[in-house]
Write a protein that holds these residues in place. Structure first.
Motif, PDB file in Angstrom:
ATOM      1  N   LYS A  23       2.547   1.824  -3.332  1.00 47.77           N
ATOM      2  CA  LYS A  23       1.529   2.395  -4.150  1.00 47.77           C
ATOM      3  C   LYS A  23       1.330   3.949  -4.110  1.00 47.77           C
ATOM      4  O   LYS A  23       1.282   4.548  -5.209  1.00 47.77           O
ATOM      5  CB  LYS A  23       0.399   1.422  -4.247  1.00 47.77           C
ATOM      6  CG  LYS A  23      -0.572   1.528  -5.298  1.00 47.77           C
ATOM      7  CD  LYS A  23      -1.632   0.823  -4.980  1.00 47.77           C
ATOM      8  CE  LYS A  23      -2.718   0.798  -6.395  1.00 47.77           C
ATOM      9  NZ  LYS A  23      -3.976   0.031  -6.025  1.00 47.77           N
ATOM     10  N   ILE A  24       1.462   4.366  -2.789  1.00 43.30           N
ATOM     11  CA  ILE A  24       1.059   5.625  -2.622  1.00 43.30           C
ATOM     12  C   ILE A  24       2.331   6.610  -3.093  1.00 43.30           C
ATOM     13  O   ILE A  24       2.119   7.581  -3.581  1.00 43.30           O
ATOM     14  CB  ILE A  24       0.743   5.930  -0.991  1.00 43.30           C
ATOM     15  CG1 ILE A  24      -0.595   5.404  -0.544  1.00 43.30           C
ATOM     16  CG2 ILE A  24       1.024   7.406  -0.609  1.00 43.30           C
ATOM     17  CD1 ILE A  24      -0.727   5.172   0.907  1.00 43.30           C
ATOM     18  N   ALA A  40       0.725  -1.119   0.006  1.00 43.31           N
ATOM     19  CA  ALA A  40       0.107   0.178  -0.062  1.00 43.31           C
ATOM     20  C   ALA A  40       0.916   1.094  -0.167  1.00 43.31           C
ATOM     21  O   ALA A  40       0.484   2.465  -0.923  1.00 43.31           O
ATOM     22  CB  ALA A  40      -1.011   0.042   1.193  1.00 43.31           C
ATOM     23  N   ILE A  41       1.905   1.310   0.675  1.00 45.47           N
ATOM     24  CA  ILE A  41       2.837   2.568   0.961  1.00 45.47           C
ATOM     25  C   ILE A  41       3.763   2.778  -0.398  1.00 45.47           C
ATOM     26  O   ILE A  41       3.543   3.759  -0.899  1.00 45.47           O
ATOM     27  CB  ILE A  41       3.555   2.338   2.023  1.00 45.47           C
ATOM     28  CG1 ILE A  41       2.929   2.517   3.354  1.00 45.47           C
ATOM     29  CG2 ILE A  41       4.587   3.395   2.119  1.00 45.47           C
ATOM     30  CD1 ILE A  41       2.283   3.953   3.573  1.00 45.47           C
ATOM     31  N   ARG A  78       2.492   7.053  -6.557  1.00 52.30           N
ATOM     32  CA  ARG A  78       1.594   8.098  -6.900  1.00 52.30           C
ATOM     33  C   ARG A  78       2.025   9.529  -6.755  1.00 52.30           C
ATOM     34  O   ARG A  78       2.108  10.190  -7.476  1.00 52.30           O
ATOM     35  CB  ARG A  78       0.311   7.951  -6.394  1.00 52.30           C
ATOM     36  CG  ARG A  78      -0.899   8.545  -6.873  1.00 52.30           C
ATOM     37  CD  ARG A  78      -2.289   8.288  -6.090  1.00 52.30           C
ATOM     38  NE  ARG A  78      -2.288   8.482  -4.835  1.00 52.30           N
ATOM     39  CZ  ARG A  78      -2.544   8.040  -3.634  1.00 52.30           C
ATOM     40  NH1 ARG A  78      -3.140   6.600  -3.723  1.00 52.30           N
ATOM     41  NH2 ARG A  78      -2.853   8.333  -2.417  1.00 52.30           N
ATOM     42  N   THR A 132       1.864  13.848   4.211  1.00 56.21           N
ATOM     43  CA  THR A 132       1.123  14.281   2.911  1.00 56.21           C
ATOM     44  C   THR A 132       2.072  14.121   1.640  1.00 56.21           C
ATOM     45  O   THR A 132       3.361  13.906   1.898  1.00 56.21           O
ATOM     46  CB  THR A 132       0.638  15.651   3.132  1.00 56.21           C
ATOM     47  OG1 THR A 132       1.971  16.456   3.337  1.00 56.21           O
ATOM     48  CG2 THR A 132      -0.304  15.912   4.410  1.00 56.21           C
TER      49      THR A 132
END
Lengths: 195, 128
Positions: B16-17, B13-14, B20, B111
């Motif tokens: 993938k983030i 998940a991280i 992005r 963020t």
């Protein structure tokens, strides 16, 4: 002082239940607002909803090690786990899959990890395990060290989210390392604290 | 030619983030490689030439600080900027990471702006 099943054998700093609750709150709010753009609210859910939540769903566990030991966990329904994971990864999940479990492990890692760093200011250095995530129905959880969890219930998008912490001094458990938590057909003895 | 980046985190998940976030930067990004722990990351570094590493600290098999130590022991990887992105926020760990040669340290939760700013400042210090 919190009511505990053990006594301190020497003078050392402790976290009161109120302090644990405050740290759970601040770190859960921080993770949800920063990573998900979600706000969490205090939940006053009826007992039946809480019992239903504790019969299954997605549970993410992270262990503490060091002079204080124990575990932290987050628990929610599969539906809420899909919603949270979808917001984290900007996608949509219809059902709980490996991506959802991984995302929920990371959410737990962030909440419990930040809690750990805040708690360490008072308790001294604490180690953190990598997360374990379980999804299923009809299971209950028991903390291996026999202590009650301190639980904070949140309302997130109308669904229940539970964050639990259990921490005890290492000397109470002896020197041998213990598992972070165990899931079994047993009672999960929680101490729920309204914030 | 774009900047090749290695992301090291046991959470897909991280990774993938961060992929992005990299896509949102003004940088010309080339290939992005992913590793789930320090051992996988070292294997990728042996085969690929990367210009930036984003690494977690707490990972199985080989954690981020062990990985950083291994990286800095090799002259060919010694100058590659490394940013630690991790839940681990204790002062001792931050200090250790900096002493081992991390150029940046970002705490989770983060963020996208925080990551972008840190990448930008690390790359400008590294003269890239």
């Amino acid at each position: 002082m919190p009511e505990r099943g053990w006594e301190m054998s020497f003078q050392e700093p402790v976290l009161t239940d109120d302090e644990v609750v405050a740290l759970i709150w601040s770190n859960t709010e921080k993770v949800f607002s920063t990573m998900l753009g979600l706000t969490v609210k205090s939940s006053l859910a009826p007992e039946e909803r809480i019992k239903a939540l504790r019969k299954g769903g997605v549970v993410s566990l992270v262990g503490f090690a060091g002079r204080w030991r124990g575990s932290g966990s987050i628990r929610c329904s599969g539906q809420l786990a899909c919603s949270i994971s979808g917001k984290l990864l900007l996608t949509h999940f219809d059902y709980v899959n490996d991506e959802v479990l991984d995302a929920m492990g990371e959410i737990a890692n962030m909440i419990i990890g930040n809690f750990k760093d805040d708690a360490a200011y008072k308790l001294g250095p604490l180690g953190l395990s990598t997360p374990t995530v379980i999804y299923g129905n009809n299971f209950e959880a028991r903390n291996w060290n026999g202590e009650s969890w301190i639980t904070v219930l949140f309302d997130c998008d109308g669904e229940l989210l539970e964050v639990n912490i259990s921490l005890v001094p290492g000397h109470v458990l002896g020197e041998a390392p213990r598992p972070a938590g165990v899931l079994a057909p047993a009672m999960w003895e929680n101490k729920i604290i309204d914030h | 030619m774009g900047l090749d980046v290695l992301i090291v985190d046991d959470s897909a998940a991280i990774r993938k983030i961060l992929l992005r976030v990299l896509a949102q930067t003004d940088l010309e990004i080339g290939d992005v490689f992913e590793a789930g722990d320090g051992i996988e990351a070292l294997t990728i570094l042996e085969a690929k030439k990367v210009g930036l590493v984003l690494s977690d600290v707490n990972m199985p098999n080989m954690d981020g600080l062990q990985f950083l130590t291994s990286m800095r022991s090799r002259p060919e990887w010694n100058a590659v900027p490394v940013i630690m992105i991790t839940t681990e926020g204790s002062q001792a760990k931050v200090l250790e990471a900096v002493q081992l040669g991390a150029q940046g340290y970002v705490r989770k939760p983060f963020t996208a702006e925080q990551i972008k700013e840190k990448i930008s400042s690390c790359l400008s210090v590294a003269g890239k």
